[in-house]
Design an enzyme around this catalytic site. Sequence first.
Site, PDB file in Angstrom:
ATOM      1  N   ASP A 217      31.499  44.060  38.056  1.00 24.40           N
ATOM      2  CA  ASP A 217      31.562  44.428  39.475  1.00 24.40           C
ATOM      3  C   ASP A 217      32.875  45.177  39.753  1.00 24.40           C
ATOM      4  OD1 ASP A 217      33.190  42.211  39.039  1.00 24.40           O
ATOM      5  OD2 ASP A 217      32.839  41.360  41.032  1.00 24.40           O
TER       6      ASP A 217
ATOM      7  N   GLU B 162      37.124  29.712  41.597  1.00 21.16           N
ATOM      8  CA  GLU B 162      37.443  31.099  41.231  1.00 21.16           C
ATOM      9  C   GLU B 162      36.394  32.031  41.826  1.00 21.16           C
ATOM     10  OE1 GLU B 162      36.650  34.680  39.157  1.00 21.16           O
ATOM     11  OE2 GLU B 162      35.447  32.866  38.841  1.00 21.16           O
TER      12      GLU B 162
ATOM     13  N   ASN C 136      34.492  34.775  40.998  1.00 18.90           N
ATOM     14  CA  ASN C 136      33.221  35.151  40.382  1.00 18.90           C
ATOM     15  C   ASN C 136      32.205  34.018  40.430  1.00 18.90           C
ATOM     16  OD1 ASN C 136      34.023  37.761  39.779  1.00 18.90           O
ATOM     17  ND2 ASN C 136      34.601  37.288  37.663  1.00 18.90           N
TER      18      ASN C 136
ATOM     19  N   HIS D 175      42.606  39.729  34.541  1.00 21.68           N
ATOM     20  CA  HIS D 175      41.587  38.706  34.301  1.00 21.68           C
ATOM     21  C   HIS D 175      40.517  39.170  33.315  1.00 21.68           C
ATOM     22  CE1 HIS D 175      43.159  36.504  37.779  1.00 21.68           C
ATOM     23  NE2 HIS D 175      43.047  37.620  38.493  1.00 21.68           N
ATOM     24  N   ASP D 176      39.838  40.259  33.662  1.00 21.28           N
ATOM     25  CA  ASP D 176      38.611  40.632  32.953  1.00 21.28           C
ATOM     26  C   ASP D 176      38.818  41.086  31.510  1.00 21.28           C
ATOM     27  OD1 ASP D 176      37.151  39.938  35.181  1.00 21.28           O
ATOM     28  OD2 ASP D 176      37.110  41.962  35.999  1.00 21.28           O
TER      29      ASP D 176
END
Length: 302
Positions: free
Chosen positions: A9, A157, A159, A232-233
């Site tokens: 996303d 969190e 997500n 993060h990702d």
Amino acid sequence: MKRMIIDCDPGHDDAIALILAHRVADVVGITTVSGNAPLSATTENALMLTALLEVDTPVHAGAAGPLVGEPVHAAMVHGESGLGTVDRIPHSRHVASDDAVGYLLDAAAEDIWIVAIGPLTNLAHAIERDPTWTERIAGIAIMGGSAGVGNATPVAEFNIYADPEAAARVFESGVEVVMCGLNLTHQFLTDDGIAERLRAADVPTARFAAQICDDIHGRMESLTGRRTAALHDPCAVLAVTHPDLIETEARAVSVEVDGTLTRGMTVVDQRITRRPNAPNALVGYGIDAEKGMAQVLDALGA
């Protein structure tokens, strides 16, 4: 080289993760989901990233909202577009389909990892449509959840909070899961020094990433008083491509879907004085940030 589908996303850190993945893995496809921004924006951002990278990775648009309730977005962190004030890159790319779930099912192979760095709605729909899907992929690396504090709420969190029912379905599916939660990703930070290194590289991907850093550092400064941001990702990508950099422990993880104060929380059973529940995930606890950042900077051209 590991093969993967990125379910995302985009999102500042999603963009960095997409660039990293294309440098260190064989990215066979991208699926998009509503999350950091509405589906139309996250899909456009994914297409723009393929143009920046000059790759023909197909982009398949997915779920525009969660399994239950209304979409939740993160405009305060990512802006209305998902990429804040980052310069847009003109392109003429189009989605390969608007059936991300169908693509996930059709593309399944025993050597393909799903790297899920947004809400898990597409994956939950895939499991619902074909429960054997989880047996036909290598596993799922998730950026989501936490073995500690949250960010969307004190304990949840973003997500996972954006679609707890979907996350619960994934964790309960029996698929091999690697969870890179906030307790891990908050160890992997960018700062203005990283942004200057990217700017000095003077290549398109590095310049783009420098803008991402500048934008997100400014937003974090207004929220936290510090010009740093967690990557993060990219951690979920590295968990597949460079698992030696991530310290994990087998844990039982459940997702709270009902709690008034705890909806979206990943409840990680970390007890050592009692017999724990059967583990269903490898939960990340530590990352070699120096070596991980070296991989990211190299992928970005710095």
